[in-house]
Scaffold this motif. Structure first.
Motif, mmCIF file in Angstrom:
data_model
loop_
_atom_site.group_PDB
_atom_site.id
_atom_site.type_symbol
_atom_site.label_atom_id
_atom_site.label_comp_id
_atom_site.label_asym_id
_atom_site.label_seq_id
_atom_site.Cartn_x
_atom_site.Cartn_y
_atom_site.Cartn_z
ATOM 1 N N LEU A 471 63.258 44.878 -3.938
ATOM 2 C CA LEU A 471 61.951 45.514 -4.083
ATOM 3 C C LEU A 471 62.094 47.035 -4.133
ATOM 4 O O LEU A 471 61.485 47.704 -4.973
ATOM 5 C CB LEU A 471 61.050 45.090 -2.911
ATOM 6 N N TYR A 472 62.922 47.588 -3.241
ATOM 7 C CA TYR A 472 63.127 49.040 -3.208
ATOM 8 C C TYR A 472 63.777 49.535 -4.504
ATOM 9 O O TYR A 472 63.449 50.603 -5.022
ATOM 10 C CB TYR A 472 64.001 49.425 -2.019
ATOM 11 N N ARG A 473 64.720 48.738 -5.042
ATOM 12 C CA ARG A 473 65.366 49.127 -6.314
ATOM 13 C C ARG A 473 64.363 49.144 -7.471
ATOM 14 O O ARG A 473 64.410 50.030 -8.326
ATOM 15 C CB ARG A 473 66.508 48.148 -6.617
ATOM 16 N N LYS A 474 63.470 48.160 -7.447
ATOM 17 C CA LYS A 474 62.463 48.107 -8.501
ATOM 18 C C LYS A 474 61.521 49.306 -8.399
ATOM 19 O O LYS A 474 61.180 49.942 -9.403
ATOM 20 C CB LYS A 474 61.678 46.800 -8.385
ATOM 21 N N GLN A 475 61.123 49.623 -7.132
ATOM 22 C CA GLN A 475 60.250 50.791 -6.920
ATOM 23 C C GLN A 475 60.951 52.080 -7.359
ATOM 24 O O GLN A 475 60.336 52.964 -7.952
ATOM 25 C CB GLN A 475 59.856 50.877 -5.445
ATOM 26 N N GLU A 476 62.263 52.166 -7.050
ATOM 27 C CA GLU A 476 63.024 53.364 -7.438
ATOM 28 C C GLU A 476 63.068 53.498 -8.959
ATOM 29 O O GLU A 476 62.916 54.595 -9.519
ATOM 30 C CB GLU A 476 64.441 53.274 -6.876
ATOM 31 N N SER A 477 63.276 52.358 -9.659
ATOM 32 C CA SER A 477 63.322 52.387 -11.122
ATOM 33 C C SER A 477 61.985 52.854 -11.702
ATOM 34 O O SER A 477 61.943 53.668 -12.629
ATOM 35 C CB SER A 477 63.689 50.994 -11.634
ATOM 36 N N ASP A 478 60.874 52.328 -11.125
ATOM 37 C CA ASP A 478 59.547 52.745 -11.595
ATOM 38 C C ASP A 478 59.326 54.234 -11.347
ATOM 39 O O ASP A 478 58.780 54.946 -12.213
ATOM 40 C CB ASP A 478 58.458 51.937 -10.882
ATOM 41 N N LEU A 479 59.748 54.703 -10.206
ATOM 42 C CA LEU A 479 59.578 56.129 -9.885
ATOM 43 C C LEU A 479 60.397 57.015 -10.818
ATOM 44 O O LEU A 479 59.957 58.088 -11.227
ATOM 45 C CB LEU A 479 59.997 56.398 -8.434
ATOM 46 N N GLN A 480 61.616 56.548 -11.178
ATOM 47 C CA GLN A 480 62.448 57.330 -12.101
ATOM 48 C C GLN A 480 61.778 57.425 -13.476
ATOM 49 O O GLN A 480 61.803 58.470 -14.130
ATOM 50 C CB GLN A 480 63.836 56.662 -12.238
ATOM 51 N N THR A 481 61.201 56.281 -13.885
ATOM 52 C CA THR A 481 60.507 56.269 -15.194
ATOM 53 C C THR A 481 59.313 57.220 -15.171
ATOM 54 O O THR A 481 59.104 58.022 -16.095
ATOM 55 C CB THR A 481 60.045 54.845 -15.519
ATOM 56 N N GLN A 482 58.528 57.145 -14.085
ATOM 57 C CA GLN A 482 57.359 58.035 -13.966
ATOM 58 C C GLN A 482 57.788 59.498 -13.888
ATOM 59 O O GLN A 482 57.135 60.377 -14.455
ATOM 60 C CB GLN A 482 56.557 57.659 -12.720
ATOM 61 N N LYS A 483 58.903 59.735 -13.192
ATOM 62 C CA LYS A 483 59.406 61.108 -13.059
ATOM 63 C C LYS A 483 59.796 61.664 -14.427
ATOM 64 O O LYS A 483 59.501 62.816 -14.771
ATOM 65 C CB LYS A 483 60.611 61.134 -12.117
ATOM 66 N N ALA A 484 60.495 60.830 -15.223
ATOM 67 C CA ALA A 484 60.908 61.276 -16.554
ATOM 68 C C ALA A 484 59.685 61.614 -17.419
ATOM 69 O O ALA A 484 59.670 62.632 -18.132
ATOM 70 C CB ALA A 484 61.753 60.189 -17.228
ATOM 71 N N LYS A 485 58.640 60.740 -17.355
ATOM 72 C CA LYS A 485 57.421 61.009 -18.126
ATOM 73 C C LYS A 485 56.749 62.287 -17.656
ATOM 74 O O LYS A 485 56.286 63.105 -18.459
ATOM 75 C CB LYS A 485 56.446 59.832 -17.986
ATOM 76 N N TYR A 486 56.724 62.454 -16.321
ATOM 77 C CA TYR A 486 56.091 63.647 -15.752
ATOM 78 C C TYR A 486 56.839 64.910 -16.180
ATOM 79 O O TYR A 486 56.218 65.914 -16.555
ATOM 80 C CB TYR A 486 56.066 63.524 -14.236
ATOM 81 N N GLU A 487 58.171 64.861 -16.143
ATOM 82 C CA GLU A 487 58.949 66.031 -16.542
ATOM 83 C C GLU A 487 58.732 66.362 -18.023
ATOM 84 O O GLU A 487 58.682 67.536 -18.411
ATOM 85 C CB GLU A 487 60.433 65.778 -16.270
ATOM 86 N N GLU A 488 58.602 65.309 -18.847
ATOM 87 C CA GLU A 488 58.378 65.524 -20.289
ATOM 88 C C GLU A 488 57.021 66.198 -20.517
ATOM 89 O O GLU A 488 56.897 67.144 -21.301
ATOM 90 C CB GLU A 488 58.459 64.178 -21.017
ATOM 91 N N LEU A 489 55.996 65.712 -19.764
ATOM 92 C CA LEU A 489 54.664 66.310 -19.890
ATOM 93 C C LEU A 489 54.664 67.754 -19.384
ATOM 94 O O LEU A 489 54.045 68.648 -19.996
ATOM 95 C CB LEU A 489 53.653 65.490 -19.098
ATOM 96 N N CYS A 490 55.378 67.990 -18.287
ATOM 97 C CA CYS A 490 55.455 69.352 -17.743
ATOM 98 C C CYS A 490 56.116 70.301 -18.732
ATOM 99 O O CYS A 490 55.695 71.451 -18.891
ATOM 100 C CB CYS A 490 56.235 69.340 -16.430
ATOM 101 N N TYR A 491 57.180 69.792 -19.403
ATOM 102 C CA TYR A 491 57.879 70.619 -20.378
ATOM 103 C C TYR A 491 56.944 70.987 -21.537
ATOM 104 O O TYR A 491 56.908 72.136 -22.008
ATOM 105 C CB TYR A 491 59.114 69.878 -20.882
#
Length: 607
Positions: A471-491
């Motif tokens: 469960l924690y690995r799945k949550q980490e994967s989702d957070l990484q995906t959201q982080k990448a999207k957030y960084e792209e939007l910030c850029y």
């Protein structure tokens, strides 16, 4: 009736004669037993009584002589005299051929101690192990505890601290069952601490600190178990060794505290020497020198040599060559005195050894003569006794012949009774063994059942942990995906905000091709830093502080963050290619500790 009168007279004579001999032997044995009971508490008084016993009693039996030699050896050891190795060997030879397990165990124990004093630790090891085997048969817990304690000392001398630790702990296990446990416990705890100290000295890994902490723990436990009856020398040794351990641990406050507790007015030189050692470890050379010089009072030639050698080393560390030379000259003078004194002393030692050998030879001659006379007297006595017994046998042979058959039958009956009794004992033992077997089988089944339950519980816990981890690995994967999207939007937002400001027309940011011919002015640099603070969370202000308020370096980092091509950055910052890359490496070194321009770009992207 008249024919039996001579027989009765002879029997009475034998009874009186044998009872007199028995009473005499019993009296001698009682005296020796009393001396043995006195020796532990008052060894000096026991030594005086043994000397008087040897003067008053000549021609002892082998048993009494062996007992006497055993006690003589014991008192010599307790009084720190020089016990004879040959005498204890005769005691061992006697008791090995006679059934007295307790005295044989004592003889082995004293033989081990004598061998230790002669530096024959391998022989000492053999005899102390024999002692332990014998004592286990006699169940003498005091001697068993002492034997394990002595075994620990042998292991310490052989630099085997782990074995010594096991032996000392084994000795300590028996203290609660001893009559004077309050005297033994501090000693054994101190010895356990010594074993940990030796472990600390011999180890070369990270466990050194833990060994020293263990030693301190056992020293403090020994102190807490002290009573008013604890010998003074034991208490002082515990305080002294604990002070040294704290010194090695660089805890100088506690080291001084326990050193003061170990102060003995009869050993002031040792106290001053240890105090000097603590100051020397602290680097306070003047104080160390002061206390080393105090050791000079009433010191002998060899002690003065050691003191001057220590003073020489202190002055070398203080970088005081003049004083060092003075102490070096004193050492040379003392060395000459020691050499001139050594030769006469060796001659005196040779003469002393010669005199001792001569006296020993004379003593051996006298002993041989005495033994011959003793043998002659014993032979005559033996012949007389044999004749008396033969005459008695002639008179009573006919009388006892009639009862021989009855005695034979009685003996057979007694043997039968003994066999029946042994058979009953064996049956009882078999029943007890069977009961024990059933009990052990029940315990085994219970343990197996408990192990099965524990295994199932562990399996369930492991399964839950696996699910939780997934469960924690799945949550980490989702957070990484959201982080990448957030960084792209910030850029994207960052790029829009910068391109919307007027300054973006002067700077070809984000790879935009634009002609650049002149460097940024001071006003443009401040404007650039202000814009970067607005659009990127105080980016320039934070960098400005980290780069020691260098505006040029801060603007260079801002341009790298805006993805301006290096050829344009060189024009905007008025830098050559070589200077540009060196400047980037220096900035990377100050920010990350790495001299890499590419790493600087990645660092600034996430700053």
């Amino acid at each position: 009736m008249k024919s039996l009168l001579p027989l009765i007279y002879i029997i009475c004579f034998h009874i009186i004669f044998l009872s007199a001999c028995t009473d005499k032997r019993h009296q001698l044995h009682s005296e020796l037993f009393y001396i043995e009971s006195l020796s532990d508490e008052k060894p000096d008084s026991a030594a005086i009584l043994l000397h008087q016993f040897a003067i008053e009693n000549r021609g002892l039996s082998q048993a009494d002589e062996a007992y006497y030699n055993l006690l003589q050896t014991k008192t010599n050891i307790l009084l720190k005299a020089s016990p004879s190795d040959s005498i204890i060997n005769t005691v061992i030879n006697y008791y090995e051929n006679n059934e007295d397990e307790h005295k044989l165990a004592l003889a082995y124990y004293y033989k081990s101690q004598i061998s230790m004093s002669l530096e024959a630790d391998s022989i000492a090891m053999v005899y102390i192990l024999k002692t332990i085997d014998k004592v286990k048969m006699t169940n003498n817990l005091q001697l068993l505890s002492n034997a394990y304690n002595h075994l620990g000392f042998i292991y310490l001398i052989q630099n085997l601290p782990s074995n010594a630790l096991q032996a000392f702990k084994k000795a300590y296990e028996y203290t609660d069952q001893l009559p004077r446990k309050h005297l033994n416990k501090p000693v054994y705890l101190r010895n356990i601490a010594r074993a940990y100290n030796l472990k600390n000295i011999l180890s070369h890994n990270s466990d050194k600190h833990s060994y020293r902490d263990s030693a301190i723990l056992f020293y403090n436990k020994a102190i807490s178990l002290q009573t008013d009856s604890t010998p003074k020398n034991i208490s002082l040794s515990i305080y002294k060794e604990l002070s040294t351990t704290y010194m090695l641990n660089n805890d100088f406050t506690k080291s001084f505290k326990y050193l003061e507790a170990s102060l003995d007015s009869n050993k002031l030189q040792e106290y001053f020497n240890k105090k000097a050692g603590i100051f020397l470890r602290m680097g306070q050379f003047d104080s160390a020198s002061f206390y080393v010089q105090k050791c000079m009072i009433n010191s002998g030639l060899y002690d003065r040599y050691t003191i001057y050698d220590k003073l020489l080393r202190i002055e070398k560390k203080k970088n005081n060559p003049q004083k060092a030379l003075e102490y070096a000259d004193s050492l040379l003078i003392l060395s000459d005195s020691m050499i001139t004194r050594t030769i006469p002393e060796e001659m005196i030692e040779i003469q002393k050894k010669y005199n001792e050998e001569k006296l020993r030879a004379e003593k051996a001659s006298i002993e041989i003569k005495y033994e011959k006379e003793k043998s002659h007297s014993l032979l005559i006595s033996f012949i007389v006794v044999v004749l008396l017994f033969l005459s008695t046998y002639i008179y009573i042979y006919s009388y006892f012949k009639k009862k021989k058959l009855q005695q034979s039958l009685l003996r057979q009956r007694n043997e039968l009774l003994l066999l029946n009794q042994k058979a009953r004992q064996w049956n009882t033992q078999v029943q007890l063994s069977q009961k024990k077997i059933r009990q052990l089988e029940d315990e085994k089944k219970k343990i197996e059942s408990d192990l099965h339950i524990i295994a199932n519980e562990k399996e369930l816990i492991l399964k839950e942990k696996d699910e939780e981890l997934e469960l924690y690995r799945k949550q980490e994967s989702d957070l990484q995906t959201q982080k990448a999207k957030y960084e792209e939007l910030c850029y994207v937002e960052f790029k829009k905000l910068f391109l919307s400001v007027p300054l973006s027309r002067k700077i070809p940011a984000f790879g935009i091709e634009r002609v650049v011919t002149e460097k940024l002015s001071t006003h443009s640099q401040k404007q650039l830093m202000s814009i970067m603070d607005e659009i990127c969370y105080s980016f320039a202000s934070r960098l400005h502080v980290l780069l020691q308020e260098s505006t040029e370096k801060t603007c260079l980092c801002c341009l790298i963050r805006l993805e301006v091509k290096p050829k344009y950055i060189m024009i905007l910052c008025d830098l050559s290619k070589e200077t540009y890359y060196k400047q980037c490496q220096r900035i990377a070194e100050s920010l990350m500790g790495k001299s890499s321009a590419s790493a600087l770009k990645e660092y600034l992207s996430s700053f």
